[in-house]
Write a protein that holds these residues in place. Structure first.
Motif, PDB file in Angstrom:
ATOM      1  N   UNK A   1     -16.958  -5.571  11.111  1.00 20.51           N
ATOM      2  CA  UNK A   1     -15.705  -5.557  10.066  1.00 20.51           C
ATOM      3  C   UNK A   1     -15.362  -3.927  10.003  1.00 20.51           C
ATOM      4  N   UNK A   2     -13.933  -3.880   9.946  1.00 20.23           N
ATOM      5  CA  UNK A   2     -13.463  -2.609   9.750  1.00 20.23           C
ATOM      6  C   UNK A   2     -12.433  -2.707   8.665  1.00 20.23           C
ATOM      7  N   UNK A   3     -12.215  -1.820   7.764  1.00 23.45           N
ATOM      8  CA  UNK A   3     -11.067  -1.588   6.671  1.00 23.45           C
ATOM      9  C   UNK A   3     -10.211  -0.261   7.083  1.00 23.45           C
ATOM     10  N   UNK A   4      -9.227  -0.560   7.230  1.00 20.23           N
ATOM     11  CA  UNK A   4      -8.279   0.678   7.870  1.00 20.23           C
ATOM     12  C   UNK A   4      -6.961   0.943   6.772  1.00 20.23           C
ATOM     13  N   UNK A   5      -7.094   2.244   6.284  1.00 16.22           N
ATOM     14  CA  UNK A   5      -6.074   2.620   5.350  1.00 16.22           C
ATOM     15  C   UNK A   5      -5.512   3.908   5.678  1.00 16.22           C
TER      16      UNK A   5
ATOM     17  N   UNK B   1      -6.315  -4.262   7.329  1.00 14.99           N
ATOM     18  CA  UNK B   1      -5.422  -3.113   7.181  1.00 14.99           C
ATOM     19  C   UNK B   1      -3.915  -3.503   7.746  1.00 14.99           C
ATOM     20  N   UNK B   2      -3.424  -2.329   8.029  1.00 10.35           N
ATOM     21  CA  UNK B   2      -3.337  -1.211   7.485  1.00 10.35           C
ATOM     22  C   UNK B   2      -2.926  -0.790   6.184  1.00 10.35           C
ATOM     23  N   UNK B   3      -3.682  -0.601   5.187  1.00 10.11           N
ATOM     24  CA  UNK B   3      -3.314  -0.370   3.862  1.00 10.11           C
ATOM     25  C   UNK B   3      -2.346   0.722   3.617  1.00 10.11           C
ATOM     26  N   UNK B   4      -1.451   0.521   2.755  1.00  2.00           N
ATOM     27  CA  UNK B   4      -0.406   1.392   2.376  1.00  2.00           C
ATOM     28  C   UNK B   4      -0.935   2.270   1.451  1.00  2.00           C
TER      29      UNK B   4
END
Length: 248
Positions: A119-123, A89-92
């Motif tokens: 693992x972590x995905x952040x948006x 991330x950080x995804x827009x």
């Protein structure tokens, strides 16, 4: 701790720079990201040509491949020191509900989890997204908590943060994935020679978006954290399927 940071918006995106700055306060960070926007790449790997890796002036590796390529490269020999965690991330923009099927942001985190790391995905849920620092601060809090109290090995976290100042996001809530209506129709246009070209239509509006879902959380100024797993098996369907097969 050594954290691998990646994304699907490309190494020049503002979100990855702010995330790297924030996480560098609590860990050593390495950034390996696509050389351009790869949104919607999902879990694709580049298998028909070699990948090229360059190093930017700010010390970010950028790859002419997909987000999954970036993580796979980083964890299989590109970095001199193995990471302990992957944060993507950080995804827009959002990765809510069935967005996770297409998201390169989530896929990069999934590759990290598949290769054995937390693992972590952040948006950041905004259009255009503005408050990246809010998402970065929440990501850091999740990283610190995950370091102190690890989750089960098959878990990756999908974090969506409303696009608000940090002081206006009082709650971080565990959620489930919601569900969208089907995407809108293809948009047909013509190129300069009159030949038809097609744009994928916008995603559908939220359909399953009630309390407990990721959609509901961000709509109510709450940061959403959804636990996900790589195993797609519908375990409750195995026995009924066996019974069904016996009638063939």
């Amino acid at each position: 701790m050594h954290i691998l940071i990646t994304n699907d918006d490309g190494y020049l995106a503002p979100g990855i720079k702010i995330l790297a700055q924030e996480l560098s306060q609590v860990a050593d960070v390495s950034v390996v990201a696509p050389d351009r926007n790869k949104s919607g790449a999902s879990n694709s790997l580049t298998l028909t040509r070699p990948l090229r890796v360059e190093l930017s002036a700010e010390g970010f590796y950028y790859v002419d491949g997909t987000p999954t390529d970036c993580v796979h490269l980083a964890l299989s020999g590109l970095l001199d020191r193995a990471p302990d965690m992957v944060v993507s991330g950080i995804n827009a923009g959002p990765n809510l509900g069935d967005d996770v099927l297409y998201s390169g942001t989530v896929a990069a985190a999934m590759e990290g989890r598949y290769l054995g790391l937390p693992a972590i995905a952040v948006s950041l849920v905004g259009s255009p997204a503005k408050h990246y620092q809010s998402a970065a601060q929440i990501a850091r809090r999740v990283v610190e908590r995950l370091t102190l109290k690890p989750l089960p090995d098959d878990t990756l976290l999908n974090v969506n943060v409303p696009d608000l100042p940090a002081g206006e996001i009082p709650v971080i809530q565990a959620t489930r994935l919601g569900f969208r209506h089907k995407s809108e129709s293809m948009v047909r246009q013509s190129d300069p020679n009159g030949r038809p070209v097609y744009w994928v239509g916008p995603p559908g509006e939220a359909q399953d978006a009630g309390p407990g879902t990721d959609f509901y959380a961000v709509e109510h100024a709450t940061a959403s954290v959804t636990p996900m797993q790589i195993d797609l098996t519908r375990h409750l369907g195995i026995e009924p399927l066996q019974q069904w097969l016996e009638q063939l």
